[in-house]
Design an enzyme around this catalytic site. Structure first.
Site, PDB file in Angstrom:
ATOM      1  N   TYR A 109      16.872  55.066  29.454  1.00  0.00           N
ATOM      2  CA  TYR A 109      16.392  53.737  29.679  1.00  0.00           C
ATOM      3  C   TYR A 109      15.006  53.488  29.026  1.00  0.00           C
ATOM      4  O   TYR A 109      14.086  53.813  29.564  1.00  0.00           O
ATOM      5  CB  TYR A 109      16.156  53.591  31.495  1.00  0.00           C
ATOM      6  CG  TYR A 109      17.312  53.802  32.220  1.00  0.00           C
ATOM      7  CD1 TYR A 109      18.769  53.506  31.665  1.00  0.00           C
ATOM      8  CD2 TYR A 109      17.372  54.361  33.554  1.00  0.00           C
ATOM      9  CE1 TYR A 109      19.785  53.998  32.305  1.00  0.00           C
ATOM     10  CE2 TYR A 109      18.377  54.594  34.270  1.00  0.00           C
ATOM     11  CZ  TYR A 109      19.575  54.378  33.829  1.00  0.00           C
ATOM     12  OH  TYR A 109      20.615  54.703  34.698  1.00  0.00           O
ATOM     13  N   ARG A 261      25.544  44.632  39.102  1.00  0.00           N
ATOM     14  CA  ARG A 261      24.611  44.365  38.097  1.00  0.00           C
ATOM     15  C   ARG A 261      23.907  42.825  38.761  1.00  0.00           C
ATOM     16  O   ARG A 261      23.517  41.814  37.866  1.00  0.00           O
ATOM     17  CB  ARG A 261      25.254  44.051  36.699  1.00  0.00           C
ATOM     18  CG  ARG A 261      25.387  45.404  36.202  1.00  0.00           C
ATOM     19  CD  ARG A 261      26.382  45.464  34.964  1.00  0.00           C
ATOM     20  NE  ARG A 261      26.560  46.798  34.503  1.00  0.00           N
ATOM     21  CZ  ARG A 261      27.872  47.345  34.801  1.00  0.00           C
ATOM     22  NH1 ARG A 261      28.529  46.733  35.921  1.00  0.00           N
ATOM     23  NH2 ARG A 261      27.963  48.675  34.649  1.00  0.00           N
ATOM     24  N   GLY A 262      23.662  42.486  39.847  1.00  0.00           N
ATOM     25  CA  GLY A 262      23.100  41.287  40.593  1.00  0.00           C
ATOM     26  C   GLY A 262      24.253  40.159  40.699  1.00  0.00           C
ATOM     27  O   GLY A 262      23.992  39.517  41.614  1.00  0.00           O
TER      28      GLY A 262
END
Length: 383
Positions: A109, A261-262
């Site tokens: 990340y 993912r939202g």
């Protein structure tokens, strides 16, 4: 309307709490803590906190954590615009104050920037929380190569580097992020077992691997948790034996992207513009405009289901996962205090099994449009 939630607050109360908490987040750290304490006084101003815990894994590798974790990835990586570092640190501190004890990051990340943020923000809470990180994706000179490398010497190097970035003496849990086709799972497990004997790693897990791989690795060094994508729009682990294997062997399960993912939160649609240089959703078939337009029917079902129960669609998505098994711990991520509040309140709802079945049946009736990964990303998945 069914009265199934004793702690339900009205929409007005929820919004009032979110606004007050949001204002507190912009204050200096000392004032922020004072405001948070003040907001917890009185029913209307009570902030959401996690009071229960769950256990991932069994025996010597059991891991007691909060019922919901926090996925930190989106604070620096793959989720478009995000607040500055100071605001991210404050939000992470707020999550700790509200009872979150499991925080998830990874070497890839950024790469590296997410671990650096977590190390700076959370190293002072090491007695209260646990940070899990992941190895496997090859990173050279701070850049991802797109390859996987889980050779023993690489795992050892990544372990040492993660310890430094996270400012820890021992990693609470170290996941293999993606399987290395050139390194057998037994060899990976043996390397981790050595690191555990040396005290540098306390537990370990694997991500996006098959039931067969789980069995091979677990036989060498017991696994604490498996991390894979799992939500109402992606239930493959129910079909490919992964969940059943975890249940049989006493391994915990950590769903990542539990709100897709939202998308299942209802704030993303076909008109959403993703940041071109920091959002992988624009590369995913399921997040193309035509796919989102079709899949919005699923979000509508969650919204309709939650409307009569005082739940948002995001809370419905998280609640569905939480009721699946007591050894499942979702790790939703956010950069917004209002969404943290919303996510934590998902632990407060109690619905009957037949209600969840009603939801499943309604969602299953609508075909999901678009694959979850493109060809290159799917190639890295271990099943």
């Amino acid at each position: 309307m069914k009265e199934v939630n004793k702690t339900e607050i009205g929409r007005r109360g929820f919004l009032k709490t979110a606004i007050l908490a949001g204002a507190a987040l912009t204050m200096p750290a000392g004032l922020n803590r004072a405001a948070a304490k003040m907001n917890r006084v009185g029913e209307d101003r009570r902030t959401a906190c996690i009071r229960g815990s769950r256990v991932l894994g069994t025996g010597a590798v059991a891991f007691e954590v909060s019922a919901l974790g926090f996925g930190v990835m989106g604070m620096t990586y793959n989720r478009s615009q995000h607040p500055d570092k100071k605001q991210c640190v404050r939000l992470l501190h707020e999550a700790v104050d509200r009872g979150v004890t499991l925080f998830d990051t990874a070497i890839i990340y950024g790469p590296l920037t997410n671990e650096n943020l977590v190390g700076e923000a959370l190293s002072g809470f090491r007695e209260r929380i646990a940070v899990t990180t992941k190895f496997g994706h090859e990173v050279i000179d701070g850049k991802a190569t797109g390859r996987q490398d889980s050779r023993p010497r690489t795992i050892r190097r990544y372990c040492e580097e993660s310890l430094k970035r996270l400012r820890l003496d021992s990693l609470p849990m170290f996941y293999q992020h993606r399987a290395d086709p050139n390194t057998p799972p037994e060899e990976v497990a043996s390397t981790i077992a050595d690191l555990m004997k040396e005290g540098k790693v306390q537990r370990w897990g694997m991500c996006e691997v098959s039931a067969e791989t789980i069995r091979k690795a677990h036989a060498i060094c017991p696994l604490t948790a498996i991390q894979s994508e799992y939500h109402l729009m992606h239930r493959l682990v129910e079909e490919n034996g992964v969940l059943n294997t975890c249940r049989e062997l006493g391994i915990g399960f950590v769903p990542y992207s539990p709100i897709n993912r939202g998308f299942l939160g209802g704030c993303i649609n076909e008109y959403t513009v993703f940041a071109p240089n920091n959002d992988n959703r624009q590369t995913l078939p399921r997040f193309q405009p035509e796919a989102m337009r079709a899949n919005m029917r699923i979000v509508n079902i969650l919204q309709a289901f939650g409307r009569t129960r005082g739940m948002t669609s995001a809370q419905v998505a998280l609640g569905w996962l939480l009721q699946k098994a007591p050894w499942i711990v979702p790790i939703p991520g956010t950069t917004k205090l209002s969404h943290l509040e919303e996510n934590l309140r998902a632990t407060e709802f109690t619905l009957l099994p037949e209600e969840w079945k009603e939801l499943e049946n309604a969602v299953e009736a609508i075909p999901v449009v678009g694959e979850r990964y493109n060809t290159e990303q799917q190639r890295q998945v271990g099943f």
